[in-house]
Design an enzyme around this catalytic site. Structure first.
Site, PDB file in Angstrom:
ATOM      1  CG  ASP A   1      32.257  44.106  34.670  1.00 40.94           C
ATOM      2  OD1 ASP A   1      32.459  44.465  35.839  1.00 40.94           O
ATOM      3  OD2 ASP A   1      32.037  44.884  33.744  1.00 40.94           O
TER       4      ASP A   1
ATOM      5  CG  ASP B   1      33.949  47.003  39.724  1.00 40.10           C
ATOM      6  OD1 ASP B   1      33.236  46.112  39.223  1.00 40.10           O
ATOM      7  OD2 ASP B   1      34.609  47.800  39.037  1.00 40.10           O
TER       8      ASP B   1
END
Ligand SMILES: *[C@@H]1O[C@H](CO)[C@@H](O)[C@H](O)[C@H]1NC(C)=O
Ligand SMILES: *[C@@H]1O[C@H](CO)[C@@H](O)[C@H](O)[C@H]1NC(C)=O
Ligand SMILES: *[C@@H]1O[C@H](CO)[C@@H](O)[C@H](O)[C@H]1NC(C)=O
Length: 487
Positions: free
Chosen positions: A162, A365
């Site tokens: 992440d 992201d």
């Protein structure tokens, strides 16, 4: 040369679809590309096949982990029945809404951070759940994972990676609060000779606040530092902030790696053992391993969930990467910002002002699935896309998507090419699976969604990043894009 701003391509694409059904809702599409002015990436399929295709480029590199989609045939997480059942497309997209809420709330809380750093003395036991889950919605946090080794002797753990968060954590025995189901054996620090608690007076403990937006706590009895982190819809992990030996690859080990040893973990992370935090904060993996990997990593997400991508630490050996600068923001310090200047559709720049992107900013992201655009930008993109697709029958909207097509009777598909134009003369060409999200052959949707307001942060999501090698040169303050990173 895939990323050149100098030409805006006039491209029409012929895609031949061969459909065959192999599972309930699943089928594979073979595509061949034809285009008039320029080469484009070739795509072998829009949908996953039923079998896992093994890693290609990734396996030849140093310090590289395979990247696997949680719900594809390469995943260990669904296949042996130990974890929760497979998420549907609708679950994945609903979870993605929570992801966006999490990102927006992180921006808000970090700009309001009052630094009231009072450490509470607490004890972690079954009654100490100090971060109550607001709901038990399955939260499929991050849909790609890697396997790393933790402890001595090392235990394999599957961690969602992440770029939008910093703290690395995994569930730990004895699960004083609770642990959700995971595929790997839950890590037991008492069986590792290299495990250490961080004390609450350590500066490592103090810096948790700026990474997690939650004041760390202090164990009354042992003065061990206690972290808490909360995601999206109330999912959280609470436990001891600790250090361990982390084995990235058999030849790469990191001593005293700081991570969260989670004693109370809730909000179904769907089979993964925890999270690998690749944000920009000092406690992220990137910063902790800066000596070894020079604050650089890159990944490639495969075109379908049956492919295997890679996550490489250290500089890339791909020379065909174009870099755009990644401005540091005054707030939202985990995130990787990019400057989006515009979007082209079928070679024509959409009539949108670049200030629409710059006012709230844009990030890239790994954990967000679908790119979120300012509503004004989305409307312009969608209208032009619909014009280019007018010869195909429309289908019902689906979840986040308002523009879907029934392609079940279509053999030759020509879709407008979509490119993102970034600062520094970088053009990011999306591949077909980065433009269309396939629910079924009867429902193939434009894979973008609008934010609530033009003032919300733009997020460049992982569907749009498929097959690109995305390079995060964190020390150099730049993000690179290379085409044909993986299949
Ligand atoms: C741990 O993972 C590595 C790499 O994926 C694999 O080669 C090894 O066999 C695994 N070890 C165990 C004990 O499962
Ligand atoms: C770490 O702290 C916990 C809780 O205070 C304690 O139970 C455990 O024994 C400590 N472990 C080590 C290795 O110090
Ligand atoms: C793309 O542009 C070309 C040239 O302007 C045009 O002929 C073609 O129809 C367009 N294709 C789509 C799908 O809009």
């Amino acid at each position: 040369m895939a990323f050149k701003m100098s030409h805006f391509f006039l491209v029409s694409i012929a895609v031949v679809l061969f459909l065959f059904f192999f599972l309930q809702n699943s089928f594979a599409i073979e595509t061949t590309w034809e285009e008039r002015h320029h080469h484009l990436v070739q795509t072998s399929s829009l949908l996953p096949s039923s079998s896992c295709s093994s890693s290609t480029q990734g396996s030849k590199r140093k310090s590289t982990l395979d990247v696997v989609h949680k719900h594809g045939p390469c995943s260990q997480l669904n296949n042996n029945g130990k974890a929760n059942s497979v998420e549907t497309h609708s679950d994945i997209l609903n979870n993605d809404k929570e992801r966006i809420k999490y990102i927006q709330s992180k921006l808000l809380s970090s700009s309001n951070n009052n630094n009231n750093n009072k450490m509470k003395e607490i004890e972690l036991d079954s009654s100490s759940a100090n971060l109550p889950a607001k709901s038990a919605l399955p939260f499929g946090y991050g849909n790609y994972y890697v396997v790393v080794g933790l402890g001595t002797p090392k235990r394999n753990l599957s961690l969602a990676f992440d770029t939008g968060s910093d703290l690395t954590w995994t569930q730990c025995q004895p699960c004083a609060g609770s642990c959700y189901k995971q595929i790997d054996e839950i890590f037991d620090p008492s069986k590792s000779t290299s495990y250490n608690n961080i004390t609450c007076t350590s500066p490592d403990c103090t810096q948790l606040l700026s990474a997690t937006e939650i004041n760390p706590g202090c164990s009354r009895s042992t003065k061990a530092c206690i972290y808490g982190i909360r995601y999206g819809d109330g999912s959280f992990s609470v436990g001891y902030f600790s250090s361990e030996q982390l084995t990235v690859t058999p030849t790469d080990t990191i001593e005293n790696f700081l991570f969260g040893c989670g004693q109370d973990n809730e909000g179904l992370f769907i089979g993964v053992a925890g999270l690998l935090g690749l944000g920009r904060h000092p406690i992220s993996f990137v910063q902790q391993t800066s000596q070894k990997y020079d604050k650089t990593f890159s990944y490639c997400l495969p075109s379908t969930s049956s492919g295997v991508g890679y996550l490489t630490f250290g500089s890339t050996n791909n020379n065909d990467v174009s870099y755009t600068s990644s401005p540091t923001a005054s707030h939202g310090h985990s995130f990787y910002y990019i400057d989006i200047l515009g979007i082209t559709l079928n070679g024509t720049q959409l009539p949108i002002s670049s200030s629409l992107f710059s006012s709230a900013g844009a990030i890239i992201d790994s954990g967000t699935v679908i790119t979120r655009l300012p509503p004004t930008v989305y409307a312009t993109l969608r209208d032009s896309f619909q014009k280019g697709m007018s010869k195909y029958p429309r289908a019902e909207p689906f979840s986040l998507f308002d523009t879907c097509y029934d392609l079940s009777g279509v053999e030759d598909l020509s879709i407008p090419q979509i490119n993102f134009v970034l600062a520094g003369g970088v053009t990011v060409e999306l591949v077909v699976p980065g433009i269309l999200y396939t629910i079924s052959s009867k429902q193939v949707c434009l894979a973008f969604a609008a934010n609530r307001a033009d003032t919300d942060l733009t997020v460049f999501g992982n569907v749009q990043q498929k097959t690109l090698e995305v390079v995060y040169d964190v020390g150099g303050g730049r993000i690179g894009f290379g085409s044909n990173g993986c299949n």
